[in-house]
Design an enzyme around this catalytic site. Sequence first.
Site, PDB file in Angstrom:
ATOM      1  N   GLU A 127       0.806  -1.425  -0.203  1.00  0.00           N
ATOM      2  CA  GLU A 127      -0.237  -0.093   0.194  1.00  0.00           C
ATOM      3  C   GLU A 127       0.476   0.638   0.025  1.00  0.00           C
ATOM      4  OE1 GLU A 127      -2.855  -0.787  -0.843  1.00  0.00           O
ATOM      5  OE2 GLU A 127      -3.090  -2.261   0.001  1.00  0.00           O
ATOM      6  N   HIS A 130       1.695   1.860  -3.407  1.00  0.00           N
ATOM      7  CA  HIS A 130       0.697   2.939  -3.626  1.00  0.00           C
ATOM      8  C   HIS A 130       0.863   4.277  -3.503  1.00  0.00           C
ATOM      9  CE1 HIS A 130      -1.068  -0.062  -6.079  1.00  0.00           C
ATOM     10  NE2 HIS A 130      -1.348  -0.980  -5.154  1.00  0.00           N
ATOM     11  N   HIS A 136       0.170  -2.121 -10.379  1.00  0.00           N
ATOM     12  CA  HIS A 136       0.411  -3.337  -9.518  1.00  0.00           C
ATOM     13  C   HIS A 136       1.116  -3.740 -10.467  1.00  0.00           C
ATOM     14  CE1 HIS A 136      -3.481  -3.458  -7.615  1.00  0.00           C
ATOM     15  NE2 HIS A 136      -2.896  -3.460  -6.506  1.00  0.00           N
ATOM     16  N   CYS A 137       2.337  -5.186 -10.229  1.00  0.00           N
ATOM     17  CA  CYS A 137       3.350  -5.378 -11.140  1.00  0.00           C
ATOM     18  C   CYS A 137       2.763  -6.450 -11.703  1.00  0.00           C
ATOM     19  CB  CYS A 137       4.518  -5.199 -10.481  1.00  0.00           C
ATOM     20  SG  CYS A 137       6.290  -5.901 -10.857  1.00  0.00           S
ATOM     21  N   CYS A 142       7.117  -9.792  -7.070  1.00  0.00           N
ATOM     22  CA  CYS A 142       7.263  -8.431  -6.678  1.00  0.00           C
ATOM     23  C   CYS A 142       6.062  -8.210  -5.686  1.00  0.00           C
ATOM     24  CB  CYS A 142       7.144  -7.627  -7.335  1.00  0.00           C
ATOM     25  SG  CYS A 142       7.305  -5.496  -7.652  1.00  0.00           S
ATOM     26  N   CYS A 161      10.005  -4.971  -6.792  1.00  0.00           N
ATOM     27  CA  CYS A 161      11.437  -5.717  -7.241  1.00  0.00           C
ATOM     28  C   CYS A 161      11.881  -4.577  -7.995  1.00  0.00           C
ATOM     29  CB  CYS A 161      10.747  -6.359  -9.229  1.00  0.00           C
ATOM     30  SG  CYS A 161       9.371  -5.071 -10.263  1.00  0.00           S
ATOM     31  N   CYS A 164      10.180  -1.738 -10.376  1.00  0.00           N
ATOM     32  CA  CYS A 164       9.252  -0.564  -9.628  1.00  0.00           C
ATOM     33  C   CYS A 164      10.616   0.293  -8.388  1.00  0.00           C
ATOM     34  CB  CYS A 164       8.306  -1.629  -8.219  1.00  0.00           C
ATOM     35  SG  CYS A 164       7.092  -2.838  -9.544  1.00  0.00           S
TER      36      CYS A 164
END
Length: 170
Positions: A127, A130, A136-137, A142, A161, A164
Amino acid sequence: MIVEIFSEVEDEELIDTVSKGLTRAYNVKVVASHYRIGNAERAYNSRRRQYDASVLVNLFLNSVKLEELALIITDKDLYVDGLNFVFGYAPGRAGIISLARLDQRLYGLPPDRRLYLERTVKEAVHEIGHLLGLHHCTDRGCVMFFSNTIEDTDRKGSIPCEACMARIRV
Ligand SMILES: [Zn+2]
Ligand SMILES: [Zn+2]
């Protein structure tokens, strides 16, 4: 960047573990306090016996200090429109995670404190990801992979990851 944790649950070990997990993932400073969301009954859906995560976060947003990100930890079971439940929700500068579905006993299994803490850290790191601008990956390992089930949570790691991490805006 400072992340402030507002925990409805008085579990010092859990709060401490989440703090360390967030610092490990994002190198943020974490401060924590106990908190009860006021007027939470406004978010309660008696038919579903769950709380609307978006209403809860909105009730709370005024308490978030500028220059900070906030994470609410609750034991309330959460949903958002269109989903049976969510482990967490993070629409803006504040996010919320629910502990309601992280306990092995819910799945008919013996309690596992270590796993419970690990799941909590993953949801918190997800969270806050975000809130730091991550989406989202597709990498199942991840932390930003979307958890549809608790198995998804258990499969993924507790940090983003590399792809990201490179996208984070701090
Ligand atoms: Zn997500
Ligand atoms: Zn990723």
